[in-house]
Design a protein around this motif. Structure first.
Motif, mmCIF file in Angstrom:
data_model
loop_
_atom_site.group_PDB
_atom_site.id
_atom_site.type_symbol
_atom_site.label_atom_id
_atom_site.label_comp_id
_atom_site.label_asym_id
_atom_site.label_seq_id
_atom_site.Cartn_x
_atom_site.Cartn_y
_atom_site.Cartn_z
ATOM 1 N N GLY A 34 0.856 -1.156 0.073
ATOM 2 C CA GLY A 34 -0.243 0.035 0.052
ATOM 3 C C GLY A 34 0.829 1.329 0.060
ATOM 4 N N GLU A 35 2.290 1.165 -0.017
ATOM 5 C CA GLU A 35 2.695 2.513 0.383
ATOM 6 C C GLU A 35 3.430 2.792 -1.106
ATOM 7 N N LEU A 179 -1.198 8.675 -8.707
ATOM 8 C CA LEU A 179 -2.060 8.878 -7.262
ATOM 9 C C LEU A 179 -3.416 8.662 -7.263
ATOM 10 N N LYS A 180 -4.177 8.986 -8.123
ATOM 11 C CA LYS A 180 -5.634 8.787 -8.304
ATOM 12 C C LYS A 180 -5.892 7.269 -8.458
ATOM 13 N N TRP A 182 -4.126 4.931 -7.569
ATOM 14 C CA TRP A 182 -3.357 4.289 -6.250
ATOM 15 C C TRP A 182 -4.596 4.598 -5.007
ATOM 16 N N SER A 183 -5.168 5.887 -5.188
ATOM 17 C CA SER A 183 -6.077 5.933 -3.840
ATOM 18 C C SER A 183 -7.585 5.612 -4.164
ATOM 19 N N SER A 184 -7.845 5.045 -5.529
ATOM 20 C CA SER A 184 -8.960 4.778 -5.951
ATOM 21 C C SER A 184 -9.660 3.624 -5.098
ATOM 22 N N GLU A 185 -10.617 3.173 -4.956
ATOM 23 C CA GLU A 185 -11.366 2.282 -3.998
ATOM 24 C C GLU A 185 -10.882 0.804 -4.982
ATOM 25 N N ARG A 187 -8.039 0.286 -5.903
ATOM 26 C CA ARG A 187 -6.727 -0.109 -5.653
ATOM 27 C C ARG A 187 -6.115 -0.443 -7.045
ATOM 28 N N ASP A 207 4.995 8.277 0.692
ATOM 29 C CA ASP A 207 4.844 8.014 1.664
ATOM 30 C C ASP A 207 5.863 7.866 2.584
ATOM 31 N N ARG A 229 -2.493 13.875 2.400
ATOM 32 C CA ARG A 229 -2.138 14.166 1.018
ATOM 33 C C ARG A 229 -3.196 15.322 0.630
#
Ligand code: ADP
Ligand code: ADP
Length: 230
Positions: A34-35, A179-180, A182-185, A187, A207, A229
């Motif tokens: 996750g990082e 980033l979008k 990576w942070s989307s539901e 994944r 991170d 973020r």
């Protein structure tokens, strides 16, 4: 949980004139699920060598690299690579470029097509399936590079200076895009290990920042960033 565990890895090369070059010196490092980790350092600090060792593309002179607890003996099956200069096959269309890695893994055509079209759509390349790399701008080519990696559904995306060949605005757009995802539901991008010499880029995306020092091959900093973020 831990995806990759590197213990005491060193990498030495012997130059043509016979001198020994220490490129990595006794580096221990874990990549966690996750990082986003940025590897910073000047040119020649050993960043690419470090990435390649963790990807299982080079065998360290000493030390071990484990992927999910198993010692690597070849290319790391859980990672997919994105390169600075895209490394696309010029004679293949966008879609065929994206499908190539699946083909190598023996995925049948119908499944390949579906996965490739999904990845193409995810990274904003829909409509360009039949285009050839030379018809695309640099930013669009790197989108293909990212789609080709995403389609493998890797545990970690390894990116070696992925935005360095792009102009400032295109690079910023693509960073935001990564980033979008990576942070989307969904994944769509899970973990990222990213080589850069651009401190702004590291600060914006990571991170955790790992710095390889100017004393070649020494890991001189490993800093977790706990800021929210934007
Ligand atoms: P960075 O990515 O930080 O610019 P690299 O990992 O590409 O650094 O390279 C670090 C040093 O290792 C450089 O001096 C490079 O010339 C040397 N090097 C990398 N790969 C090899 C190799 N296969 N054989 C000999 N020297 C190498
Ligand atoms: P970005 O990758 O951030 O979108 P680019 O400079 O690569 O930046 O492209 C800018 C825009 O131009 C893209 O979003 C895309 O809509 C369009 N574009 C890029 N390449 C082509 C092309 N070969 N044909 C038509 N439109 C294109």
């Amino acid at each position: 949980s831990t995806i990759i565990e590197a213990r005491h890895i060193s990498q030495r090369f012997t130059a043509d004139n016979g001198t020994e070059l220490t490129v990595l010196h006794d580096i221990s490092f874990n990549l966690y699920e996750g990082e986003i980790v940025a590897i910073l350092g000047r040119s020649g600090a050993g960043k690419s060598t470090f990435l390649r060792a963790l990807a299982g593309l080079v065998k360290p002179t000493s030390g071990t690299v484990k992927y999910r607890g198993e010692t690597l003996t070849g290319p790391n099956p859980g990672i997919a690579l994105v390169f600075q200069t895209f490394a696309l096959m010029p004679w293949l269309t966008v879609q065929d470029n994206v499908e190539l890695g699946l083909k190598a893994r023996g995925v049948p055509k119908a499944k390949r097509t579906k996965l490739a079209l999904d990845a193409i759509d995810m990274i904003g390349l829909d409509g360009f399936e039949s285009a050839y790399p030379k018809e695309l701008s640099g930013g669009m080519r790197q989108r293909v590079g990212i789609a080709r990696a995403l389609v493998l559904q890797p545990d970690a995306l390894f990116m070696d200076e992925p935005f360095s060949a792009l102009d400032v605005l295109t690079a910023e757009n693509l960073r935001q895009e990564v980033l979008k995802l990576w942070s989307s539901e969904q994944r769509s991008i899970k973990s990222v290990l990213m080589v850069t010499h651009n401190i702004e880029e590291a600060v914006e995306m990571a991170d955790r920042v790992v710095v390889l020092g100017s004393h070649p091959g020494h890991l001189i900093a490993n800093v977790r960033v706990d800021l929210p973020r934007p």
